[in-house]
Design an enzyme around this catalytic site. Structure first.
Site, PDB file in Angstrom:
ATOM      1  N   ASP A 232     -36.321  33.883  98.407  1.00 38.97           N
ATOM      2  CA  ASP A 232     -35.572  34.670  97.422  1.00 38.97           C
ATOM      3  C   ASP A 232     -34.304  35.167  98.109  1.00 38.97           C
ATOM      4  O   ASP A 232     -34.376  35.665  99.235  1.00 38.97           O
ATOM      5  CB  ASP A 232     -36.444  35.855  96.959  1.00 38.97           C
ATOM      6  CG  ASP A 232     -35.926  36.499  95.680  1.00 38.97           C
ATOM      7  OD1 ASP A 232     -34.749  36.861  95.633  1.00 38.97           O
ATOM      8  OD2 ASP A 232     -36.730  36.638  94.734  1.00 38.97           O
TER       9      ASP A 232
ATOM     10  N   GLY B 269     -33.606  39.712  92.577  1.00 36.21           N
ATOM     11  CA  GLY B 269     -34.917  40.189  93.033  1.00 36.21           C
ATOM     12  C   GLY B 269     -34.746  41.406  93.934  1.00 36.21           C
ATOM     13  O   GLY B 269     -33.631  41.734  94.335  1.00 36.21           O
TER      14      GLY B 269
ATOM     15  N   TYR C 168     -27.173  29.215  79.738  1.00 35.33           N
ATOM     16  CA  TYR C 168     -28.514  29.452  80.282  1.00 35.33           C
ATOM     17  C   TYR C 168     -29.518  28.443  79.708  1.00 35.33           C
ATOM     18  O   TYR C 168     -30.284  27.812  80.440  1.00 35.33           O
ATOM     19  CB  TYR C 168     -28.947  30.881  79.929  1.00 35.33           C
ATOM     20  CG  TYR C 168     -30.347  31.246  80.347  1.00 35.33           C
ATOM     21  CD1 TYR C 168     -30.634  31.576  81.658  1.00 35.33           C
ATOM     22  CD2 TYR C 168     -31.385  31.276  79.413  1.00 35.33           C
ATOM     23  CE1 TYR C 168     -31.926  31.917  82.039  1.00 35.33           C
ATOM     24  CE2 TYR C 168     -32.669  31.617  79.785  1.00 35.33           C
ATOM     25  CZ  TYR C 168     -32.938  31.947  81.098  1.00 35.33           C
ATOM     26  OH  TYR C 168     -34.212  32.281  81.471  1.00 35.33           O
TER      27      TYR C 168
HETATM   28  C1  UD2 Z   1     -34.798  36.828  76.017  1.00 39.30           C
HETATM   29  C2  UD2 Z   1     -34.726  36.730  77.535  1.00 39.30           C
HETATM   30  C3  UD2 Z   1     -33.654  35.775  77.960  1.00 39.30           C
HETATM   31  C4  UD2 Z   1     -33.793  34.428  77.274  1.00 39.30           C
HETATM   32  C5  UD2 Z   1     -33.861  34.662  75.770  1.00 39.30           C
HETATM   33  C6  UD2 Z   1     -34.149  33.365  75.051  1.00 39.30           C
HETATM   34  C7  UD2 Z   1     -35.409  38.867  78.436  1.00 39.30           C
HETATM   35  C8  UD2 Z   1     -34.968  40.131  79.108  1.00 39.30           C
HETATM   36  N1  UD2 Z   1     -34.428  38.027  78.085  1.00 39.30           N
HETATM   37  O1  UD2 Z   1     -33.621  37.421  75.514  1.00 39.30           O
HETATM   38  O2  UD2 Z   1     -33.707  35.583  79.370  1.00 39.30           O
HETATM   39  O3  UD2 Z   1     -34.943  33.759  77.752  1.00 39.30           O
HETATM   40  O4  UD2 Z   1     -34.940  35.554  75.433  1.00 39.30           O
HETATM   41  O5  UD2 Z   1     -33.864  33.471  73.698  1.00 39.30           O
HETATM   42  O6  UD2 Z   1     -36.591  38.600  78.260  1.00 39.30           O
HETATM   43  N2  UD2 Z   1     -32.271  44.997  71.869  1.00 39.30           N
HETATM   44  C9  UD2 Z   1     -31.930  46.193  71.260  1.00 39.30           C
HETATM   45  N3  UD2 Z   1     -31.569  47.229  72.055  1.00 39.30           N
HETATM   46  C10 UD2 Z   1     -31.513  47.148  73.432  1.00 39.30           C
HETATM   47  C11 UD2 Z   1     -31.852  45.901  74.047  1.00 39.30           C
HETATM   48  C12 UD2 Z   1     -32.219  44.848  73.230  1.00 39.30           C
HETATM   49  O7  UD2 Z   1     -31.941  46.305  70.024  1.00 39.30           O
HETATM   50  O8  UD2 Z   1     -31.185  48.144  74.083  1.00 39.30           O
HETATM   51  C13 UD2 Z   1     -32.706  43.864  71.027  1.00 39.30           C
HETATM   52  C14 UD2 Z   1     -31.833  42.621  71.224  1.00 39.30           C
HETATM   53  O9  UD2 Z   1     -30.700  42.642  70.412  1.00 39.30           O
HETATM   54  C15 UD2 Z   1     -32.837  41.523  70.850  1.00 39.30           C
HETATM   55  C16 UD2 Z   1     -34.209  42.092  71.263  1.00 39.30           C
HETATM   56  O10 UD2 Z   1     -34.013  43.490  71.415  1.00 39.30           O
HETATM   57  O11 UD2 Z   1     -32.817  41.311  69.462  1.00 39.30           O
HETATM   58  C17 UD2 Z   1     -34.714  41.519  72.579  1.00 39.30           C
HETATM   59  O12 UD2 Z   1     -33.677  41.625  73.540  1.00 39.30           O
HETATM   60  P1  UD2 Z   1     -33.908  41.225  75.097  1.00 39.30           P
HETATM   61  O13 UD2 Z   1     -32.574  41.394  75.755  1.00 39.30           O
HETATM   62  O14 UD2 Z   1     -35.051  41.962  75.641  1.00 39.30           O
HETATM   63  O15 UD2 Z   1     -34.350  39.715  75.041  1.00 39.30           O
HETATM   64  P2  UD2 Z   1     -33.715  38.428  74.298  1.00 39.30           P
HETATM   65  O16 UD2 Z   1     -34.752  37.974  73.305  1.00 39.30           O
HETATM   66  O17 UD2 Z   1     -32.345  38.668  73.819  1.00 39.30           O
END
Ligand code: UD2
Length: 320
Positions: free
Chosen positions: A36, A41, A147
């Site tokens: 790593d 990390g 990504y």
């Molecule tokens: C996830 C993964 C990303 C990628 C993606 C694939 C994580 C952290 N990220 O992104 O790496 O694999 O899936 O599609 O697991 N949200 C809020 N408020 C906040 C933060 C987030 O409303 O303060 C919402 C955000 O807009 C989304 C949901 O929560 O609709 C999940 O957000 P995320 O950043 O945890 O994960 P995601 O699904 O965007």
């Protein structure tokens, strides 16, 4: 769990998911090497295991270190990556050097060191915004970010290495992983880590869009279990499998659940939808069930409780 292999390399082993995997491997009596570069990390994630594993603080693109780390390993778990979607959007070329070329180098080192099996951590990002639910492995990929393209390219390399060189491979497409040690400090951190930290600070969450978007949340211990099964299951070789719970949870509901756990009633602040945010995401989990006999053991309710307890004990003041 008794493991039928002796020695394993975990790339990205100091990360959130990687450190949980290292912990499980060490406690199963496996000889573990971690490689790593600590770019995302954190050595603190492995502090409690000091002296129980070998550590290379190196980038996966450092061929010499990679080969030394993979030597005599039975299994390589490849988790090292630039994991933030927005970071890959800001800097697609640097991210590709790690996520694509780095993955190819890991596969090649595994081939040359005669590693038996490589388990590659991929992502549900490769499905893009296909509105059909649940997302299943037979769907045509629709990557919408560098990504997703990079993860897909690495998946293809993995499959080519299986077909051309006969190296056993298994690809796991994670949905939204959460649990202890997930770092809440960046705006791109996992939503659960951010919401929990906010609730503990008695601050309102920011919800992007109307909060009706859904995510398939999977507890980190279940992801570790999927990796261990993928390293050993006979039928997993050459396969791609979704790793999720099979259940969608809306972001509004997530915030309500976390508020209830914290004993606080905080109205969220709504703001614009995040660009490229997927509306619905639920994993089809039949293939992992069939090939790995994998099922989530930790329900959303239980996982949220365990995770909240951890954040309560390890309270932070910085949050995304
Ligand atoms: C996830 C993964 C990303 C990628 C993606 C694939 C994580 C952290 N990220 O992104 O790496 O694999 O899936 O599609 O697991 N949200 C809020 N408020 C906040 C933060 C987030 O409303 O303060 C919402 C955000 O807009 C989304 C949901 O929560 O609709 C999940 O957000 P995320 O950043 O945890 O994960 P995601 O699904 O965007």
């Amino acid at each position: 769990m008794k493991l039928p292999f002796k020695k394993a390399l975990v790339t990205g082993g100091a990360g959130f998911i990687g450190s949980h995997l290292v912990e499980a491997l060490v406690s199963a009596g496996c000889q573990v090497t971690v490689l790593d570069n600590l770019s995302s990390g954190n050595a603190a994630n492995l502090k409690h295991l000091e002296g129980k594993f070998s550590f290379y603080q190196e980038d996966i693109r450092e061929a010499k270190a990679l080969h030394a780390a993979a030597e005599k390993c039975d299994v390589v778990f490849h988790l090292a990556a630039v994991v933030s979607v927005p970071l890959t959007i800001e800097n697609p070329v640097d991210a590709a050097a790690v996520n694509e070329m780095g993955s190819l180098l890991v596969l090649d080192a595994a081939r040359k060191q005669q590693v038996k099996r490589v388990v590659f951590s991929s992502s549900c990002a490769i499905y893009g915004d296909d509105p059909r639910l649940p997302k299943h492995e037979g769907m045509h990929p629709k990557p919408m970010s560098p990504y997703a393209v990079q993860k897909l390219a690495a998946e293809y390399y993995t499959s080519v290495f299986y077909n051309l060189y006969g190296i056993e491979t298994a690809v796991l497409r994670y949905f939204n992983v959460y649990g202890p040690r997930q770092d809440p400090s960046s705006p791109y951190s996992g939503v659960i880590s951010i919401f929990m930290t906010k609730a503990l600070l008695n601050e309102a969450a920011v919800i992007y869009g109307d909060g009706n978007q859904s995510r398939d949340f999977i507890y980190v211990a279940d992801v570790v279990k999927a990796n261990l099964l993928a390293a050993t299951a006979k039928n997993a070789s050459g396969q791609v499998m979704n790793i999720g719970s099979g259940r969608g949870v809306r972001i509004n509901k997530l915030w309500q659940t976390i508020c209830a756990l914290s004993g606080r009633s905080l109205d969220p602040r709504y703001t614009n939808k995040r660009p490229g945010d997927i509306v619905e995401s639920v994993a089809g989990i039949e293939r992992a069930k069939e090939l790995l006999d994998f099922e989530c053991e930790v329900s959303f309710e239980k996982g949220i409780e365990l995770t909240f307890e951890w954040y309560r004990k390890n309270q932070r003041s910085e949050v995304g």
